[in-house]
Design a protein around this motif. Sequence first.
Motif, mmCIF file in Angstrom:
data_model
loop_
_atom_site.group_PDB
_atom_site.id
_atom_site.type_symbol
_atom_site.label_atom_id
_atom_site.label_comp_id
_atom_site.label_asym_id
_atom_site.label_seq_id
_atom_site.Cartn_x
_atom_site.Cartn_y
_atom_site.Cartn_z
ATOM 1 N N LEU A 25 -7.878 -3.085 4.855
ATOM 2 C CA LEU A 25 -7.497 -1.829 5.514
ATOM 3 C C LEU A 25 -7.896 -1.868 6.989
ATOM 4 O O LEU A 25 -7.104 -1.527 7.869
ATOM 5 N N ASN A 76 -4.009 5.674 9.380
ATOM 6 C CA ASN A 76 -3.408 4.780 10.368
ATOM 7 C C ASN A 76 -2.218 5.572 10.909
ATOM 8 O O ASN A 76 -1.428 6.106 10.126
ATOM 9 N N LEU A 84 0.826 -1.198 0.000
ATOM 10 C CA LEU A 84 0.000 0.000 0.000
ATOM 11 C C LEU A 84 0.870 1.262 0.000
ATOM 12 O O LEU A 84 0.590 2.223 -0.728
ATOM 13 N N PHE A 89 -6.419 0.584 9.742
ATOM 14 C CA PHE A 89 -6.779 1.823 9.070
ATOM 15 C C PHE A 89 -8.222 2.158 9.417
ATOM 16 O O PHE A 89 -9.063 1.274 9.538
ATOM 17 N N PHE A 117 -8.564 7.407 4.421
ATOM 18 C CA PHE A 117 -8.247 6.444 5.472
ATOM 19 C C PHE A 117 -6.966 6.878 6.172
ATOM 20 O O PHE A 117 -6.060 7.427 5.542
#
Length: 147
Positions: A78, A106, A13, A83, A104
Motif C-alpha cells: 500500500l 490515495n 485492490l 496509499f 487508507f
Amino acid sequence: PAGLDAGTFPAKLWRLANSPRVRSVRWDGQARGLLIERSLFERELLGRADARGGGGEGPGPAPDAFQAKHFGSFVRQLNLYGFQKVPGWVGAAVPGDAGGWLHFRNPNFRRDRPELLLGIKRLTRANRQRLAAGLEVRGRRPGRFQQ
C-alpha cells in the motif's frame, strides 16, 4: 479502464473493494478511501491457500489476490503505491461494528473513478527520481510469478 493491466496491485485492490464476496475490504463513507479489517483480511486473503476458503468450503473470495503472506507485507505494498494511513481515524465501518478497521487513502483510488487507477504507480527509488524530475512514470508489467 483501457490501458490498465488487471494484474497490478491497484487494480486487484479496487476489485476487492468492490467485491460483495470480500468482507474485509470496503470503501469508506465518501468512497475515497479504503477500510481494512486486519484479522478478517488475514483470514480471507493472506496466507496458505486452504486458509483462503479452500478445503471444503468452496472457493475463497480471491485465492490469487496477493502474494503477501503477512499483513505487514500488504501494508508495505500500500505504501509503495502511495496509499497513506489516515491518522487518528477511529470508528466502525458499519454501525454496530467493534471498530477494528484501518483506513487508507490515495487520491487516485476512488470507487466512482476507476480511470484514476492509471495514475497510481509503484514508488520505487527510480520512479521517485523520475517524478521529481517531472518525467513520466510508466508502470512495469507483472513478473511471471504475478500473472
